[in-house]
Design a protein around this motif. Structure first.
Motif, PDB file in Angstrom:
ATOM      1  N   ARG A 281       0.978  -1.148   0.077  1.00 20.95           N
ATOM      2  CA  ARG A 281      -0.553  -0.092   0.132  1.00 20.95           C
ATOM      3  C   ARG A 281       0.354   1.075   0.054  1.00 20.95           C
ATOM      4  N   SER A 282       0.402   2.448  -1.089  1.00 15.52           N
ATOM      5  CA  SER A 282       0.716   3.749  -0.678  1.00 15.52           C
ATOM      6  C   SER A 282       0.379   4.382   0.496  1.00 15.52           C
ATOM      7  N   VAL A 283       1.738   5.393   0.973  1.00 18.61           N
ATOM      8  CA  VAL A 283       1.714   5.694   2.330  1.00 18.61           C
ATOM      9  C   VAL A 283       0.986   7.187   2.297  1.00 18.61           C
ATOM     10  N   PHE A 284       0.982   7.719   1.205  1.00 17.86           N
ATOM     11  CA  PHE A 284       0.297   8.852   0.719  1.00 17.86           C
ATOM     12  C   PHE A 284      -0.818   8.962   0.119  1.00 17.86           C
ATOM     13  N   GLN A 285      -0.974   7.975  -0.971  1.00 18.56           N
ATOM     14  CA  GLN A 285      -2.600   8.082  -2.071  1.00 18.56           C
ATOM     15  C   GLN A 285      -3.254   6.669  -2.045  1.00 18.56           C
ATOM     16  N   PRO A 286      -3.700   6.645  -2.703  1.00 21.52           N
ATOM     17  CA  PRO A 286      -4.733   5.360  -2.665  1.00 21.52           C
ATOM     18  C   PRO A 286      -4.519   3.962  -3.965  1.00 21.52           C
ATOM     19  N   CYS A 287      -3.030   4.211  -3.745  1.00 20.11           N
ATOM     20  CA  CYS A 287      -2.841   3.298  -5.095  1.00 20.11           C
ATOM     21  C   CYS A 287      -1.374   2.427  -4.106  1.00 20.11           C
ATOM     22  N   LEU A 288      -1.250   1.696  -4.654  1.00 20.08           N
ATOM     23  CA  LEU A 288      -0.091   0.287  -4.594  1.00 20.08           C
ATOM     24  C   LEU A 288       1.170   0.431  -5.258  1.00 20.08           C
ATOM     25  N   GLU A 289       2.469   0.074  -4.260  1.00 16.33           N
ATOM     26  CA  GLU A 289       4.026   0.316  -4.887  1.00 16.33           C
ATOM     27  C   GLU A 289       4.592  -0.932  -5.131  1.00 16.33           C
ATOM     28  N   LEU A 290       4.923  -1.233  -6.438  1.00 17.51           N
ATOM     29  CA  LEU A 290       5.856  -2.172  -6.714  1.00 17.51           C
ATOM     30  C   LEU A 290       7.015  -2.367  -7.081  1.00 17.51           C
ATOM     31  N   TYR A 291       7.490  -3.010  -5.195  1.00 17.79           N
ATOM     32  CA  TYR A 291       9.839  -2.101  -5.517  1.00 17.79           C
ATOM     33  C   TYR A 291      10.558  -3.708  -6.068  1.00 17.79           C
ATOM     34  N   PRO A 292      11.194  -3.672  -6.646  1.00 18.91           N
ATOM     35  CA  PRO A 292      11.821  -3.822  -7.815  1.00 18.91           C
ATOM     36  C   PRO A 292      12.499  -4.632  -6.159  1.00 18.91           C
ATOM     37  N   MET A 293      12.892  -6.210  -5.479  1.00 23.13           N
ATOM     38  CA  MET A 293      13.269  -6.917  -4.639  1.00 23.13           C
ATOM     39  C   MET A 293      14.428  -6.027  -3.944  1.00 23.13           C
ATOM     40  N   HIS A 294      15.369  -5.654  -5.087  1.00 23.56           N
ATOM     41  CA  HIS A 294      16.802  -5.025  -4.623  1.00 23.56           C
ATOM     42  C   HIS A 294      16.486  -3.960  -3.597  1.00 23.56           C
ATOM     43  N   GLU A 295      15.350  -2.983  -4.191  1.00 21.47           N
ATOM     44  CA  GLU A 295      14.777  -1.859  -4.025  1.00 21.47           C
ATOM     45  C   GLU A 295      14.445  -2.289  -2.632  1.00 21.47           C
ATOM     46  N   TRP A 296      13.386  -2.583  -2.171  1.00 24.35           N
ATOM     47  CA  TRP A 296      12.911  -3.141  -1.326  1.00 24.35           C
ATOM     48  C   TRP A 296      13.957  -3.111  -0.087  1.00 24.35           C
ATOM     49  N   ASN A 297      15.544  -4.336  -0.484  1.00 27.95           N
ATOM     50  CA  ASN A 297      16.110  -4.730   0.855  1.00 27.95           C
ATOM     51  C   ASN A 297      16.800  -3.227   1.074  1.00 27.95           C
ATOM     52  N   LYS A 298      16.989  -2.238   0.135  1.00 27.23           N
ATOM     53  CA  LYS A 298      17.269  -0.839   0.341  1.00 27.23           C
ATOM     54  C   LYS A 298      16.488  -0.364   1.548  1.00 27.23           C
ATOM     55  N   MET A 299      15.452  -0.274   1.169  1.00 30.91           N
ATOM     56  CA  MET A 299      14.263   0.090   2.040  1.00 30.91           C
ATOM     57  C   MET A 299      14.953  -0.022   3.296  1.00 30.91           C
ATOM     58  N   MET A 300      13.912  -1.656   4.108  1.00 28.43           N
ATOM     59  CA  MET A 300      14.361  -2.495   4.616  1.00 28.43           C
ATOM     60  C   MET A 300      15.641  -2.290   5.610  1.00 28.43           C
ATOM     61  N   GLU A 301      16.689  -2.063   4.689  1.00 35.53           N
ATOM     62  CA  GLU A 301      17.875  -1.384   5.605  1.00 35.53           C
ATOM     63  C   GLU A 301      17.443  -0.368   6.053  1.00 35.53           C
ATOM     64  N   LYS A 302      17.050   0.604   5.989  1.00 36.32           N
ATOM     65  CA  LYS A 302      16.668   1.820   6.064  1.00 36.32           C
ATOM     66  C   LYS A 302      16.078   1.654   7.434  1.00 36.32           C
ATOM     67  N   ILE A 303      14.774   1.288   7.262  1.00 36.25           N
ATOM     68  CA  ILE A 303      13.810   1.176   8.209  1.00 36.25           C
ATOM     69  C   ILE A 303      14.191   0.146   9.727  1.00 36.25           C
ATOM     70  N   ASN A 304      15.352  -0.712   9.112  1.00 36.25           N
ATOM     71  CA  ASN A 304      15.826  -1.590  10.090  1.00 36.25           C
ATOM     72  C   ASN A 304      17.156  -0.981  11.123  1.00 36.25           C
ATOM     73  N   LYS A 305      17.168   0.415  10.580  1.00 34.04           N
ATOM     74  CA  LYS A 305      18.256   1.447  11.522  1.00 34.04           C
ATOM     75  C   LYS A 305      17.270   2.135  12.877  1.00 34.04           C
ATOM     76  N   LEU A 306      15.433   1.924  12.254  1.00 34.45           N
ATOM     77  CA  LEU A 306      14.941   2.397  13.301  1.00 34.45           C
ATOM     78  C   LEU A 306      14.459   1.551  14.847  1.00 34.45           C
ATOM     79  N   ASN A 307      14.840   2.524  15.865  1.00 34.33           N
ATOM     80  CA  ASN A 307      15.058   1.597  17.316  1.00 34.33           C
ATOM     81  C   ASN A 307      13.394   1.476  17.598  1.00 34.33           C
ATOM     82  N   ARG A 308      13.282   0.137  17.735  1.00 36.81           N
ATOM     83  CA  ARG A 308      11.823  -0.560  17.983  1.00 36.81           C
ATOM     84  C   ARG A 308      11.215  -0.655  19.241  1.00 36.81           C
ATOM     85  N   PHE A 309      12.881   0.158  20.554  1.00 40.26           N
ATOM     86  CA  PHE A 309      11.641   0.500  21.758  1.00 40.26           C
ATOM     87  C   PHE A 309      10.967   2.184  22.279  1.00 40.26           C
ATOM     88  N   VAL A 310      11.041   2.476  21.027  1.00 44.02           N
ATOM     89  CA  VAL A 310      10.504   3.841  20.618  1.00 44.02           C
ATOM     90  C   VAL A 310       8.890   4.110  19.589  1.00 44.02           C
TER      91      VAL A 310
END
Length: 157
Positions: free
Chosen positions: A40-69
């Motif tokens: 699901r898109s965050v800002f729009q009523p559409c879908l987002e198709l990520y090539p796996m290598h782009e998804w993995n880059k996004m997950m690397e960024k998100i994985n840096k977030l402190n889950r205790f916040v």
């Protein structure tokens, strides 16, 4: 970073399958073996198709977030809600899961629109409505977003 270029119209069948237009499929060739993530898109009523290598880059960024916040944890939950791993089959079709069809209000006619390194999948009517949104003056938006960029090529890469 591989950029994806173009806006394409296609149809979705009763099972939620779309035929990826040939020019777009050609751009995604390097990603066909690795697969894709559809979300699901965050800002729009559409879908987002990520090539796996782009998804993995996004997950690397998100994985840096402190889950205790709490805000971080809430963001991760909402960002990954409805995420599905998908593939484009040998005939060039992509199956959109039912819950994502409902989220994006997908009916029959679709627009696949490049968004730099991902593809947005829109119901055609919603896509057209988003472009003709009278609340946003594109010239003002362009100035706000891009007006302060300064590079050696006078704004041209």
């Amino acid at each position: 970073m591989n950029t994806i270029t173009g806006t394409y119209e296609c149809k979705v069948d009763a099972k939620g399958r779309i035929m990826i237009p040939a020019p777009l499929k050609k751009q995604l060739t390097d990603s066909l073996n690795d697969g894709f993530v559809l979300k699901r898109s965050v800002f729009q009523p559409c879908l987002e198709l990520y090539p796996m290598h782009e998804w993995n880059k996004m997950m690397e960024k998100i994985n840096k977030l402190n889950r205790f916040v709490k805000k971080n944890n809430d963001f991760i939950r909402k960002f990954t809600a409805g995420v599905k791993m998908v593939e484009i089959d040998s005939l060039g079709r992509l199956l959109i899961p039912k819950d994502l069809v409902v989220f994006a209000n997908i009916s029959k006619d679709l627009v696949l629109s490049s968004a730099i390194n991902i593809v947005e999948i829109w119901d055609k009517d919603l896509y057209e409505a988003s472009l003709s949104n009278d609340d946003v003056d594109f010239a003002d938006l362009a100035e706000d977003v891009m007006g302060n960029l300064n590079d050696d090529n006078n704004g041209i890469s």
